[in-house]
Design a protein around this motif. Sequence first.
Motif, PDB file in Angstrom:
ATOM      1  N   ASP A 236       0.406  -5.121   0.891  1.00  0.00           N
ATOM      2  CA  ASP A 236       1.036  -4.708  -0.360  1.00  0.00           C
ATOM      3  C   ASP A 236       0.352  -3.460  -0.919  1.00  0.00           C
ATOM      4  O   ASP A 236       1.007  -2.465  -1.257  1.00  0.00           O
ATOM      5  N   SER A 237      -0.966  -3.498  -0.992  1.00  0.00           N
ATOM      6  CA  SER A 237      -1.716  -2.354  -1.517  1.00  0.00           C
ATOM      7  C   SER A 237      -1.621  -1.151  -0.584  1.00  0.00           C
ATOM      8  O   SER A 237      -1.556  -0.004  -1.033  1.00  0.00           O
ATOM      9  N   ALA A 238      -1.605  -1.417   0.734  1.00  0.00           N
ATOM     10  CA  ALA A 238      -1.532  -0.321   1.701  1.00  0.00           C
ATOM     11  C   ALA A 238      -0.212   0.424   1.582  1.00  0.00           C
ATOM     12  O   ALA A 238      -0.176   1.665   1.636  1.00  0.00           O
ATOM     13  N   LEU A 239       0.892  -0.299   1.414  1.00  0.00           N
ATOM     14  CA  LEU A 239       2.192   0.347   1.261  1.00  0.00           C
ATOM     15  C   LEU A 239       2.284   1.107  -0.057  1.00  0.00           C
ATOM     16  O   LEU A 239       2.856   2.193  -0.124  1.00  0.00           O
ATOM     17  N   THR A 240       1.726   0.530  -1.096  1.00  0.00           N
ATOM     18  CA  THR A 240       1.719   1.213  -2.387  1.00  0.00           C
ATOM     19  C   THR A 240       0.903   2.496  -2.315  1.00  0.00           C
ATOM     20  O   THR A 240       1.262   3.510  -2.918  1.00  0.00           O
ATOM     21  N   ALA A 241      -0.187   2.474  -1.553  1.00  0.00           N
ATOM     22  CA  ALA A 241      -1.015   3.669  -1.387  1.00  0.00           C
ATOM     23  C   ALA A 241      -0.237   4.770  -0.674  1.00  0.00           C
ATOM     24  O   ALA A 241      -0.381   5.954  -0.996  1.00  0.00           O
ATOM     25  N   VAL A 242       0.610   4.386   0.282  1.00  0.00           N
ATOM     26  CA  VAL A 242       1.441   5.371   0.981  1.00  0.00           C
ATOM     27  C   VAL A 242       2.405   6.032   0.001  1.00  0.00           C
ATOM     28  O   VAL A 242       2.629   7.249   0.038  1.00  0.00           O
ATOM     29  N   GLN A 243       2.982   5.241  -0.897  1.00  0.00           N
ATOM     30  CA  GLN A 243       3.906   5.786  -1.890  1.00  0.00           C
ATOM     31  C   GLN A 243       3.231   6.796  -2.808  1.00  0.00           C
ATOM     32  O   GLN A 243       3.889   7.697  -3.337  1.00  0.00           O
ATOM     33  N   ASN A 244       1.923   6.666  -2.985  1.00  0.00           N
ATOM     34  CA  ASN A 244       1.202   7.570  -3.878  1.00  0.00           C
ATOM     35  C   ASN A 244       0.769   8.862  -3.195  1.00  0.00           C
ATOM     36  O   ASN A 244       0.214   9.750  -3.844  1.00  0.00           O
ATOM     37  N   LEU A 245       1.013   8.951  -1.881  1.00  0.00           N
ATOM     38  CA  LEU A 245       0.667  10.171  -1.160  1.00  0.00           C
ATOM     39  C   LEU A 245       1.766  11.213  -1.297  1.00  0.00           C
ATOM     40  O   LEU A 245       2.952  10.877  -1.399  1.00  0.00           O
ATOM     41  N   THR A 246       1.400  12.478  -1.288  1.00  0.00           N
ATOM     42  CA  THR A 246       2.365  13.576  -1.322  1.00  0.00           C
ATOM     43  C   THR A 246       2.003  14.568  -0.218  1.00  0.00           C
ATOM     44  O   THR A 246       1.019  15.285  -0.330  1.00  0.00           O
ATOM     45  N   PRO A 247       2.777  14.620   0.873  1.00  0.00           N
ATOM     46  CA  PRO A 247       3.929  13.762   1.166  1.00  0.00           C
ATOM     47  C   PRO A 247       3.493  12.376   1.645  1.00  0.00           C
ATOM     48  O   PRO A 247       2.319  12.159   1.944  1.00  0.00           O
ATOM     49  N   GLN A 248       4.465  11.475   1.716  1.00  0.00           N
ATOM     50  CA  GLN A 248       4.187  10.126   2.193  1.00  0.00           C
ATOM     51  C   GLN A 248       3.907  10.165   3.705  1.00  0.00           C
ATOM     52  O   GLN A 248       4.694  10.699   4.470  1.00  0.00           O
ATOM     53  N   VAL A 249       2.799   9.545   4.109  1.00  0.00           N
ATOM     54  CA  VAL A 249       2.483   9.468   5.541  1.00  0.00           C
ATOM     55  C   VAL A 249       1.941   8.073   5.841  1.00  0.00           C
ATOM     56  O   VAL A 249       0.960   7.637   5.229  1.00  0.00           O
ATOM     57  N   LEU A 250       2.584   7.393   6.773  1.00  0.00           N
ATOM     58  CA  LEU A 250       2.093   6.101   7.240  1.00  0.00           C
ATOM     59  C   LEU A 250       1.084   6.338   8.353  1.00  0.00           C
ATOM     60  O   LEU A 250       1.389   6.994   9.354  1.00  0.00           O
ATOM     61  N   MET A 251      -0.114   5.792   8.195  1.00  0.00           N
ATOM     62  CA  MET A 251      -1.178   5.971   9.178  1.00  0.00           C
ATOM     63  C   MET A 251      -1.925   4.661   9.377  1.00  0.00           C
ATOM     64  O   MET A 251      -1.895   3.784   8.514  1.00  0.00           O
TER      65      MET A 251
END
Length: 302
Positions: free
Chosen positions: A64-79
Motif C-alpha cells: 500500500d505504501s509502496a504504491l502510494t510512493a509511486v504516485q508521489n513521484l514525478t514522473p511515476q516510475v515503478l521500480m
Amino acid sequence: MARREIDLNRCLFHYTNITCNRCQEICPQNAIHNREIDREKCNDCGLCTAVCPTGALQSSTDYDSALTAVQNLTPQVLMCQKVASNAMPCLGAINRRLLWALAEKQPLAIDTSRCSACNPAVHSWLEQEIKACNQALSAAGKAPIKLVHVKDTPPPPPKVARRSFFRSLFHAASDTATEIAQAQTERQFAFDPVIWLSKQAVTPCPLFPSLTLHSSCTACGLCTMLCPEKALQLDTTDTDRKLRFHPLKCTACSLCVNNCPQGSLKLLPRFNGLTEFPLEAGHPPISPANSDNSSAFNLQRG
C-alpha cells in the motif's frame, strides 16, 4: 528467507461450491501447498499477491505504501529494490488493474529491465499485464505505460562531521540495539488490491469484470452476504428494489455465481457498463444478447 503467510480467515477454501488454487498454481518456486507457504522456497516475488481474489496473502512488504510512493513521484516510475532501496522487493505483485489505477490519470513508466534475468516468471507476468493495461489505455485515449531502465544509484556513505563523531559513537550502542529488536520482530502487512483501488478515484474499464442478472432472481440477498469484497449490494425500499454491482471491487472469484440458488448470476470478463439491476416484479433486466461480453466467463489471473 521470505516471510509470507496465508490468512485462512480470508482465503476462499472454507466457502462451499468454490475451489481456488491461484496462489499455488502461479508460484514459480512451488513454495505453496495446501495453503501453507514454505519460507525456504519462497523468494518473495509477490505473484501470489497479484492473483489472490481476497487479499489473503500477508507479507513483510507494505505494498500500500509502496504504491502510494509511486504516485508521489514525478514522473511515476515503478521500480524494484534492485533500483531503489525504498521500493518493493519485486514487482510480481502488480496486476493490470493496479497498473490502470496508476496510469489512468498521469503517465506511468516501469523498469522491468532486470526482471528477465532475476525472475523469468515475474517478467512473463508483467509483460502480460502491461500489454493488457496498454490496450485499455489506448482504447481510452490515454498514454501507454513506458518501459524504462533506471540506472543503479546507490547512495553515498553519509559524511560524519568531526563534532558529530563522538555524539554518533555515543548513540551507536542504543541504535544498534533498536535495529536488532526491529530485525527480530516480523512485521506482516496485509494487502488487498481491492481496498487500495477503492481508495483511488478509478474509472472502471474493460480490465474489470462485469455481471449479468437474469429474471429468475428472487432478491434473496445471498450473493451480497457471500461476496468477500462487498462488490454486490441489495437496495430495497417500499417501492424499489435493485442489485448494485461495484466492478472495482469484483475479483471474479465466482462465489456469487456458484452459490446462487436460482443460477441467476453470470460473470463476464470485461466490464460492460452495467452497475444497477432493477428488480421489478421479479423481472430484472438481462444484459444485451449482442454484447461482446456474452461469451462464457473464464477465470483469469490478475
